[in-house]
Design an enzyme around this catalytic site. Sequence first.
Site, PDB file in Angstrom:
ATOM      1  N   TYR A 120       0.857  -1.191   0.000  1.00 46.49           N
ATOM      2  CA  TYR A 120       0.000   0.000   0.000  1.00 46.49           C
ATOM      3  C   TYR A 120       0.886   1.232   0.000  1.00 46.49           C
ATOM      4  CZ  TYR A 120      -3.365   3.497   1.514  1.00 46.49           C
ATOM      5  OH  TYR A 120      -4.157   4.612   1.579  1.00 46.49           O
ATOM      6  N   GLU A 208      -3.255   7.651  -4.098  1.00 47.02           N
ATOM      7  CA  GLU A 208      -3.101   6.326  -3.489  1.00 47.02           C
ATOM      8  C   GLU A 208      -2.869   5.239  -4.537  1.00 47.02           C
ATOM      9  OE1 GLU A 208      -6.041   4.631  -0.317  1.00 47.02           O
ATOM     10  OE2 GLU A 208      -6.563   3.685  -2.219  1.00 47.02           O
TER      11      GLU A 208
END
Length: 412
Positions: A120, A208
């Site tokens: 992530y 992101e």
Amino acid sequence: MKIHEYQARDLLASYAIPVPAGKVITSVEEAAGAFKSATSGQASPLAVVKAQVFAGGRGKAGFVKLVKTAADAETAARFMFTNRMKSPQTPPEGLEVKKLLVADGVDIMARPSGGNEEFYLAITTDRKTRRNVLIASREGGVEIETIAHERPEAIIKEPLHPVLGLQSYQARNVAERLGLKGKHLGQAADVMMKLARVFIEKDCSIAEINPLVLAKDAANPEGRVIAIDAKFTFDDNGTFRHKDIEAMFDPTEENPAELKAKKFGLSYVALDGNIGCLVNGAGLAMATMDIIKLHGGEPANFLDVGGGATEEAVTEAFSIILSDPAVKGILVNIFGGIMRCDIIAQGIINAATKYKNADGTTGFKVPLVVRLEGTNVDAGRALLTEAKAKLPTLSAATDLTDAAKKVCAAVG
Ligand code: GDP
Ligand code: MN
């Protein structure tokens, strides 16, 4: 402002962050062709069909499907176009899928310790430290929110220097803490540096990548770092200076009432409750929502009509608020500063009297509680009291507490 995954991938690619090639389709018929072009020349073809909606959690909901044949791509496409995508991030009724991305499927490497090499990566603003922050985790893929909640130690946070931004030593350090080595470490650090640049240059509020993966292919038998899902949110106050970002705006994915509000210069955010709020000033709107909750009610929206609170603005605001069938009562809370309360009161009365109901009749039917304060307030209240004859559901409040109590009681 949000954009689709396929647009986010284009943006990453324009910063030379590696992403798999893909194609957007809008019908089942295009699926086979898109599969072939995504996998052309591959010995063992693999593609991924992905619903393009403004919500995550698609994988678990069956809206991200790995497929090995054109026929399977078609089946996946048919499923996604004919079902609504439901996940913890969507409204309960789910979202209609209008576009699919058919992309080259990557071969994600297995982690020796178990699981896959999925990471992530995100950059956002941390309000607590009032800095931008790089967030990274070895537990990428799905449900980062759960991990952040249950095992916060699995989340790495690296603050960015307010002027210098992300420094390359920081990126390398984070890559190392993610367990990456050698070439992969350098590649991941490079992605972080580029993501930090997009974040600043495009006025993002979130940039992101989830997941960033290690994937093997013929040209990279030891694997390479590649982004396979991305999400961007842009600061609406900055989009005017990014024509390229503005051009990506997709009105079909937005709340229609919020779009209409924008057109009339009103700030409107739909919420889940049943008390509509019409307020002038963002701070006053927040306070109004708070006091409704304090008295046991649930606001149906945030709505700031701005300083003017003219009859036109109030008319539009009423129609936007009442387009939400959940609304059972409205609280109008206006502070008359430059604009006098008597003029505002007349505007509210006119708007409520002329209001066209869905059944063709005119005149307000839902309980309407009005709280006015400021210049010429007595004249304003007198007008409201007088209007009671034509508008039986109207009541004037003496102060904000009284208004909140009245409207909460009216909706039950
Ligand atoms: P999300 O669930 O909406 O966040 O959708 P993602 O695009 O992140 O996909 C969810 C998961 O599907 C990823 O974490 C991967 O495990 C898997 N996935 C997505 N694309 C691929 C791919 O090209 N190859 C493989 N092997 N897995 C993929
Ligand atoms: Mn994802």
